[in-house]
Design a protein around this motif. Sequence first.
Motif, mmCIF file in Angstrom:
data_model
loop_
_atom_site.group_PDB
_atom_site.id
_atom_site.type_symbol
_atom_site.label_atom_id
_atom_site.label_comp_id
_atom_site.label_asym_id
_atom_site.label_seq_id
_atom_site.Cartn_x
_atom_site.Cartn_y
_atom_site.Cartn_z
ATOM 1 N N UNK A 37 0.841 -1.207 0.000
ATOM 2 C CA UNK A 37 0.000 0.000 0.000
ATOM 3 C C UNK A 37 0.869 1.247 0.000
ATOM 4 N N UNK A 38 1.880 1.276 0.854
ATOM 5 C CA UNK A 38 2.771 2.433 0.934
ATOM 6 C C UNK A 38 3.466 2.690 -0.403
ATOM 7 N N UNK A 39 3.959 1.634 -1.012
ATOM 8 C CA UNK A 39 4.646 1.776 -2.301
ATOM 9 C C UNK A 39 3.681 2.219 -3.399
ATOM 10 N N UNK A 40 2.474 1.699 -3.375
ATOM 11 C CA UNK A 40 1.492 2.051 -4.408
ATOM 12 C C UNK A 40 1.027 3.497 -4.268
ATOM 13 N N UNK A 41 0.777 3.925 -3.042
ATOM 14 C CA UNK A 41 0.279 5.287 -2.832
ATOM 15 C C UNK A 41 1.392 6.316 -3.028
ATOM 16 N N UNK A 42 2.529 6.083 -2.410
ATOM 17 C CA UNK A 42 3.602 7.078 -2.446
ATOM 18 C C UNK A 42 4.543 6.953 -3.618
ATOM 19 N N UNK A 43 4.652 5.755 -4.174
ATOM 20 C CA UNK A 43 5.559 5.528 -5.286
ATOM 21 C C UNK A 43 7.022 5.578 -4.872
ATOM 22 N N UNK A 44 7.888 5.620 -5.860
ATOM 23 C CA UNK A 44 9.332 5.603 -5.620
ATOM 24 C C UNK A 44 9.791 6.844 -4.869
ATOM 25 N N UNK A 45 9.138 7.969 -5.111
ATOM 26 C CA UNK A 45 9.525 9.205 -4.430
ATOM 27 C C UNK A 45 9.346 9.068 -2.918
ATOM 28 N N UNK A 46 8.234 8.488 -2.481
ATOM 29 C CA UNK A 46 7.996 8.288 -1.047
ATOM 30 C C UNK A 46 9.018 7.329 -0.460
ATOM 31 N N UNK A 47 9.358 6.301 -1.216
ATOM 32 C CA UNK A 47 10.353 5.331 -0.736
ATOM 33 C C UNK A 47 11.710 6.011 -0.591
ATOM 34 N N UNK A 48 12.061 6.866 -1.554
ATOM 35 C CA UNK A 48 13.342 7.568 -1.475
ATOM 36 C C UNK A 48 13.372 8.531 -0.286
ATOM 37 N N UNK A 49 12.254 9.223 -0.044
ATOM 38 C CA UNK A 49 12.202 10.119 1.116
ATOM 39 C C UNK A 49 12.329 9.328 2.417
ATOM 40 N N UNK A 50 11.646 8.196 2.514
ATOM 41 C CA UNK A 50 11.760 7.408 3.746
ATOM 42 C C UNK A 50 13.173 6.854 3.906
ATOM 43 N N UNK A 51 13.827 6.490 2.799
ATOM 44 C CA UNK A 51 15.227 6.054 2.863
ATOM 45 C C UNK A 51 16.123 7.174 3.382
ATOM 46 N N UNK A 52 15.885 8.387 2.894
ATOM 47 C CA UNK A 52 16.692 9.531 3.339
ATOM 48 C C UNK A 52 16.483 9.795 4.827
ATOM 49 N N UNK A 53 15.244 9.752 5.263
ATOM 50 C CA UNK A 53 14.959 9.966 6.693
ATOM 51 C C UNK A 53 15.606 8.870 7.531
#
Length: 175
Positions: A64-80
């Motif tokens: 769900x997280x990946x589908x809603x936020x996409x790669x950009x959300x994953x990259x932001x969470x990686x940075x955090x």
Amino acid sequence: MAGFIQSCFRNKWAGYLIFLSSFLFLIPYVAIQIRGISIFLNAAFPDLIPYWGWSAILVVIMLIYSEIGGLKAIMYSDAIQGVILLVVIWIIGVTCLNMAGGLDSALEKVAESNAGLLSLPGPKGLFSSPFLIASAIAIVMIPVSQPQFTTRLVVMKNLKSVHKMLMRWGFLPFW
């Protein structure tokens, strides 16, 4: 990513090989993380849900997280996560040094234990040929062993963004 590799090597089999090896690496990589967190949650809440139930919930949340936020959300969470890890590592390092009585005291204790640890290249000659060869192989295999990093490079909006990111990445070890 397979298309990127194909264009670099001018061979479709190179792209297939990289894709297959990345896929085979990612299965245990992700599975180990999900299983570890599931076991932790099962130990924290023993009678609530079995560990396989926690695993299923985690997979659904990830999808769900990946589908809603996409790669950009994953990259932001990686940075955090990266910033949090760096801060925590510094806190742990400073705390350990304080518990040892400071840097001088810690170095004295290490010298008493094994003085060779304080010399370069270490007590057993860290920078030997086998070490350098193994390091070179590990660095060359980053696209396969760390496909999540390579994917982030490939999907950047333009080459200028890739260059900026790589320049910043080079300063990370000096933090």
